[in-house]
Design an enzyme around this catalytic site. Structure first.
Site, PDB file in Angstrom:
ATOM      1  N   ARG A  16       0.811  -1.219   0.000  1.00 12.74           N
ATOM      2  CA  ARG A  16       0.000   0.000   0.000  1.00 12.74           C
ATOM      3  C   ARG A  16       0.849   1.276   0.000  1.00 12.74           C
ATOM      4  O   ARG A  16       0.526   2.262   0.657  1.00 12.74           O
ATOM      5  CB  ARG A  16      -0.962   0.011   1.201  1.00 12.74           C
ATOM      6  CG  ARG A  16      -2.164  -0.891   0.995  1.00 12.74           C
ATOM      7  CD  ARG A  16      -3.108  -0.804   2.162  1.00 12.74           C
ATOM      8  NE  ARG A  16      -2.427  -1.178   3.395  1.00 12.74           N
ATOM      9  CZ  ARG A  16      -2.832  -0.855   4.628  1.00 12.74           C
ATOM     10  NH1 ARG A  16      -3.915  -0.123   4.762  1.00 12.74           N
ATOM     11  NH2 ARG A  16      -2.178  -1.252   5.675  1.00 12.74           N
ATOM     12  N   LEU A  18       1.141   3.502  -2.238  1.00 15.88           N
ATOM     13  CA  LEU A  18       0.455   4.675  -2.790  1.00 15.88           C
ATOM     14  C   LEU A  18      -0.405   5.355  -1.730  1.00 15.88           C
ATOM     15  O   LEU A  18      -0.425   6.571  -1.601  1.00 15.88           O
ATOM     16  CB  LEU A  18      -0.415   4.276  -3.988  1.00 15.88           C
ATOM     17  CG  LEU A  18      -1.114   5.449  -4.677  1.00 15.88           C
ATOM     18  CD1 LEU A  18      -0.097   6.392  -5.300  1.00 15.88           C
ATOM     19  CD2 LEU A  18      -2.102   4.972  -5.730  1.00 15.88           C
ATOM     20  N   LYS A  19      -1.115   4.541  -0.969  1.00  9.55           N
ATOM     21  CA  LYS A  19      -1.949   5.077   0.105  1.00  9.55           C
ATOM     22  C   LYS A  19      -1.092   5.887   1.073  1.00  9.55           C
ATOM     23  O   LYS A  19      -1.395   7.028   1.406  1.00  9.55           O
ATOM     24  CB  LYS A  19      -2.610   3.912   0.839  1.00  9.55           C
ATOM     25  CG  LYS A  19      -3.348   4.319   2.092  1.00  9.55           C
ATOM     26  CD  LYS A  19      -3.587   3.130   3.002  1.00  9.55           C
ATOM     27  CE  LYS A  19      -4.350   3.531   4.233  1.00  9.55           C
ATOM     28  NZ  LYS A  19      -5.706   3.990   3.948  1.00  9.55           N
ATOM     29  N   ASP A 616     -26.320  -2.806   8.265  1.00 13.83           N
ATOM     30  CA  ASP A 616     -25.825  -2.040   7.116  1.00 13.83           C
ATOM     31  C   ASP A 616     -25.851  -2.873   5.844  1.00 13.83           C
ATOM     32  O   ASP A 616     -25.361  -3.990   5.825  1.00 13.83           O
ATOM     33  CB  ASP A 616     -24.372  -1.614   7.364  1.00 13.83           C
ATOM     34  CG  ASP A 616     -24.256  -0.572   8.469  1.00 13.83           C
ATOM     35  OD1 ASP A 616     -25.171   0.257   8.583  1.00 13.83           O
ATOM     36  OD2 ASP A 616     -23.251  -0.600   9.207  1.00 13.83           O
ATOM     37  N   HIS A 711     -16.789  11.927   3.095  1.00 14.36           N
ATOM     38  CA  HIS A 711     -15.606  11.456   2.359  1.00 14.36           C
ATOM     39  C   HIS A 711     -14.576  12.543   2.175  1.00 14.36           C
ATOM     40  O   HIS A 711     -13.551  12.344   1.536  1.00 14.36           O
ATOM     41  CB  HIS A 711     -16.018  10.877   1.006  1.00 14.36           C
ATOM     42  CG  HIS A 711     -16.969   9.738   1.141  1.00 14.36           C
ATOM     43  ND1 HIS A 711     -18.327   9.922   1.150  1.00 14.36           N
ATOM     44  CD2 HIS A 711     -16.761   8.425   1.340  1.00 14.36           C
ATOM     45  CE1 HIS A 711     -18.916   8.753   1.320  1.00 14.36           C
ATOM     46  NE2 HIS A 711     -17.988   7.835   1.441  1.00 14.36           N
ATOM     47  N   CYS A 743     -22.432   8.761   5.926  1.00 12.78           N
ATOM     48  CA  CYS A 743     -21.845   7.434   6.136  1.00 12.78           C
ATOM     49  C   CYS A 743     -21.076   7.449   7.457  1.00 12.78           C
ATOM     50  O   CYS A 743     -21.100   8.447   8.173  1.00 12.78           O
ATOM     51  CB  CYS A 743     -20.925   7.107   4.950  1.00 12.78           C
ATOM     52  SG  CYS A 743     -20.434   5.377   4.879  1.00 12.78           S
TER      53      CYS A 743
HETATM   54  N1  GLN Z   1     -21.691   1.267  10.222  1.00 16.70           N
HETATM   55  C1  GLN Z   1     -20.671   1.472   9.253  1.00 16.70           C
HETATM   56  C2  GLN Z   1     -19.784   2.641   9.639  1.00 16.70           C
HETATM   57  O1  GLN Z   1     -20.276   3.587  10.136  1.00 16.70           O
HETATM   58  C3  GLN Z   1     -21.250   1.708   7.882  1.00 16.70           C
HETATM   59  C4  GLN Z   1     -20.181   1.952   6.848  1.00 16.70           C
HETATM   60  C5  GLN Z   1     -20.659   1.908   5.402  1.00 16.70           C
HETATM   61  O2  GLN Z   1     -21.798   1.994   5.102  1.00 16.70           O
HETATM   62  N2  GLN Z   1     -19.768   1.779   4.474  1.00 16.70           N
HETATM   63  O3  GLN Z   1     -18.598   2.632   9.445  1.00 16.70           O
HETATM   64 ZN    ZN Z   2     -22.167   4.239   4.152  1.00 19.50          ZN
END
Ligand code: GLN
Ligand code: ZN
Length: 774
Positions: A16, A18-19, A616, A711, A743
């Site tokens: 990894r 690059l990361k 999820d 993100h 998220c």
């Molecule tokens: N419960 C997970 C989190 O909060 C959901 C992540 C996801 O949907 N990719 O990390």
């Molecule tokens: Zn998510």
């Protein structure tokens, strides 16, 4: 002789690199020069590996600092207006700055721009940055990365085949940002840029280029098909002297075969892993002179190739076309598999017996090479023949292994009953009971589950693994972190809390590690987006649950507060989708096995007194087959698996689900059929556009449309979130609305997380006070 063709090699580096380099650069720890050097080192090593493997057509421009579609956007100069300030300064240094701003957003020096939207690359877990188009879109040759990388390889004495996304797929991958046009109408202004690139590559002495047109293997209307003919006819005029490969993958060509085969190009790549049957039609229709690149080695999974089965295909093709017109190749770019199985040496997590069944990118190229040799010559004295025998032996060992099959698991799946997939009462009845027990305000606030996985948290896990700290010490540290998170959430005024998922390395691996039927790699990383990588666990056998998986941490967190804490589980489809999955039984069968294990965990949480449980399913959409004809069947079993995992609880328990990056329009009825009491979804990057599907469908249950993008490190303002919530309120009944981020927050740092959530709670409170005064 049969040539070997590779479509793309993993660019993250076997460790990894690059990361690490990108993240160090973003946080100011290394210079731009050092980042560029790290990139060059990876490219050089990748090219050399492929050269040593004896690959004939080695790709270039498959490397990317973030995403290959974003690279294309920069190449053709489709830079959205909000980045013009950054784009104005055209120096090499600024090109990289602009590039990362488009990828990650930019908040600095009085400039504040959001990132470009990200979405899944076909049915993979790789995310690309969606090109944005306007009606009078201008294209011009902006970035010359593709030329530079070809030249770079050439300097190393390696002849490469530059790879780019073909013009039609590039447009189709994008999105119209204003009304009144179709992005395919832009083709006439886009093509001159492709022509210039091709011209330039020609001047550098390029022999082959690869144009990726994955859309050619999807459902296409007649107009688009006709456009393929026109566009490639036009390109053929400028390609004289350079040979063109059109690459298709992830599906069979099916009804597009005739058009694809008759494009005026030199070679066509087809995916025979996804659609083995297509070879027959293709050989029947193939015009004279066209070379066929056979994608026989699976670029999407990690199982060893079955040489016998592949040779059957290759032999069929060579019989018809001769050896000069047949190439051997992986099915698609190897971007989707880890780098090198040789780096796996932990027999505790990956037993020898299972390792023997696997092949990663490097090994897959060995397979490609072996197959090309074996296709010509299966003489017993040749070294390739030795590999052939070894291959047959390990296929046989896998087939007869006692690790894989468990009768009781199979029986439980065979006896799933209708009532197992049905909650006791309807949603309105359940909602009434849940309101009674939970006493939540309007616009309840919550988060998606994870809180920042700081370096420290990750270092504890590393120390535990290395034996530097004991299990007890580790648990104590995680407890402290959880305690702080609960306290912080209470202070921030959130309504439904989470424990923070500090004990989890990854939302799938964490479960995999506790389920039977899984093994794990040490370094099996695959790029997910930008610098983010995932390490999918390997699901090789029948799955079952032998112990509680989440009860301890959820109960601990719940014991610290009187507010409800959500139990956090990963859903069966996502566990399937984000694992490398066995290919010896239908995926549906495997998913039901996982669903039963999750169901047992849901019931254990209920028994422990947990009132809200989130399952999820972010990957449910990406599992959707790319061809319409296959989708119904998938949705039926995917929905059934989710319901099976959730439906065991009493009415007063609230089931949440969460999905990200989902385009819901075409599957909204099935999303509703999941019958989760609350669904939280990603909507902020698309400015709540996604919500229209829910509104049009009259989605009956509760919804938490994400009000900010997690993100990117950018901190959203309260006003901006209120604006998004107003948009949501305009289409969804306010009584159905929850307030939450897009998220989980594990990739973020605490300061930005706290600031953003404070603003978010503020936004919810403002909305409440308005409602209460009217
Ligand atoms: N419960 C997970 C989190 O909060 C959901 C992540 C996801 O949907 N990719 O990390
Ligand atoms: Zn998510």
């Amino acid at each position: 002789m049969l040539l070997t063709n590779n479509l793309g090699y993993p660019r993250i580096g076997a460790q990894r690199e690059l990361k690490k380099a990108c993240e160090a650069f973003w946080s100011g720890k290394i210079s731009r020069k050092e980042l560029l050097e790290a990139g060059l080192k990876i490219r050089t090593s990748n090219w050399k590996i492929q050269q040593e493997m004896g690959i004939d057509l080695i790709p270039s421009n498959d490397f990317s600092f973030y995403d290959q579609v974003l690279d294309m956007t920069l190449m053709v100069g489709a830079i959205p207006q909000r980045y013009y300030n950054l784009a104005a300064n055209k120096s090499a240094e600024h090109e990289l700055e602009l590039y990362f701003a488009m990828a990650r957003g930019f908040q600095h020096d009085g400039i504040d721009v959001t990132a470009m939207e990200m979405t899944k690359w076909f049915d993979t877990n790789y995310h690309y940055l969606v090109p944005e188009f306007i009606k009078n879109q201008n294209f011009s040759l902006f970035s010359e990365k593709i030329i530079n990388e070809y030249y770079e390889a050439k300097q190393l004495g390696i002849e490469t085949k530059p790879v780019l996304v073909g013009p039609i797929s590039y447009l189709l991958l994008g999105k119209e940002k204003e009304q009144g046009f179709n992005r395919l109408d832009l083709i006439d202004s886009l093509l001159p840029v492709y022509e210039r690139i091709i011209e330039a590559l020609k001047n550098y002495g390029v022999k082959w280029i690869q144009l990726d047109e994955p859309f050619l293997s999807l459902d296409l209307d007649d107009k688009t098909l006709a456009l393929y003919k026109q566009v490639y006819k036009r390109l053929a005029k400028s390609t004289g002297g350079i040979k063109v490969i059109v690459a298709t993958y992830f599906e069979g060509l099916k009804d597009n075969a005739e058009v694809a085969l008759n494009l005026p190009v030199d070679a066509l790549h087809i995916d025979l892993v996804r659609d083995r049957q297509q070879l027959e039609t293709i050989l029947r229709l193939i015009p004279e002179k066209l070379t066929l690149s056979l994608g026989v080695v699976d670029g999407r999974n990690i199982w060893k190739n079955n040489y016998d089965k592949s040779l059957e295909l290759i032999d069929t093709a060579t019989k018809k076309l001769g050896e000069n017109r047949v190439w051997v190749a992986p099915s698609c770019s190897l971007l989707h598999v880890p780098c090198d199985l040789d780096n796996e040496d932990n027999e505790k997590t990956l037993p020898k017996e299972v390792k023997d069944w696997l092949a990663f990118a490097k090994q897959k190229l060995e397979e490609v090479k072996d197959l090309s040799v074996l296709a010509e010559n299966r003489q017993e004295s040749s070294p390739a023949y030795q590999h052939y025998i070894e291959n047959q032996t390990s296929q046989e060992r896998r087939r007869t292994s006692t690790l894989i099959h468990h009768i009781d698991v199979k029986e439980r799946v065979a006896t799933i009953a209708d009532e197992d997939i049905q909650r006791k009462s309807t949603f309105p009845e359940r909602k009434a009971r849940q309101l009674e027990t939970l006493k939540l305000p309007l616009f309840p606030t919550t988060t998606i589950g994870s809180f920042p996985q700081t370096k420290e948290v990750r270092s504890w896990r590393a120390k535990l693994k290395k034996g530097v700290i004991t299990r007890e010490e580790y648990d104590e540290l995680i407890k402290e972190e959880t305690k702080d998170a609960i306290k912080w959430q209470e202070d921030a005024g959130l309504d439904v809390l989470v424990h923070g998922e500090f004990e989890r390395n990854d939302m799938v691996e964490y479960f995999g590690e506790q389920l039977q039927g899984y093994v794990f790699t040490k370094n099996g990383w695959v790029q997910s987006y930008g610098s983010r990588c995932v390490k999918p666990p390997v699901l090789f056998g029948d799955v079952s649950r032998t112990q509680d998986m989440t009860v301890y941490w959820t109960s601990y967190a719940q014991s610290l507060t009187s507010l409800p804490v959500k139990g956090m589980l990963t859903g069966p489809v996502t566990i399937l989708q984000w694992s490398f999955v066995r290919d010896d039984q239908p995926r549906s069968e495997t998913t039901f096995q996982i669903a039963l294990a999750i169901r047992d965990e849901v019931l254990a949480l209920e028994k422990a007194g947990i009132k809200i449980i989130q399952i999820d399913e972010p990957a449910i959409r990406e599992g959707l087959p790319l061809r319409k004809a296959d989708q119904r069947n998938y949705l039926n079993w995917a929905v059934k698996a989710f319901r099976l995992s959730a439906a065991g609880v009493a009415d007063d328990r609230q089931i949440h689900t969460h999905m990200c990056y989902s385009e819901f329009n075409d599957i909204i009825a099935d999303i509703a059929a999941l019958d989760a009491d609350v669904i939280t979804i990603e909507t902020s990057r698309s400015q709540m556009e996604l919500l229209d599907a829910f509104a049009n469908f009259n989605y009956p249950n509760d919804i938490g449309p994400g009000v900010y993008d997690i993100h990117s490190p950018r901190i959203p303002s309260k006003e901006e979130m209120i604006l998004l919530l107003e948009k949501a309120k305009a289409v969804i009944d306010y009584k159905q609305l929850w307030v939450n981020p897009d998220c989980g927050l594990k990739t973020r740092a605490w300061p930005e997380t706290k600031a953003a959530l404070d603003a978010m709670v503020g936004a919810a409170k403002d909305l409440r006070s308005v409602k209460e005064t009217v």
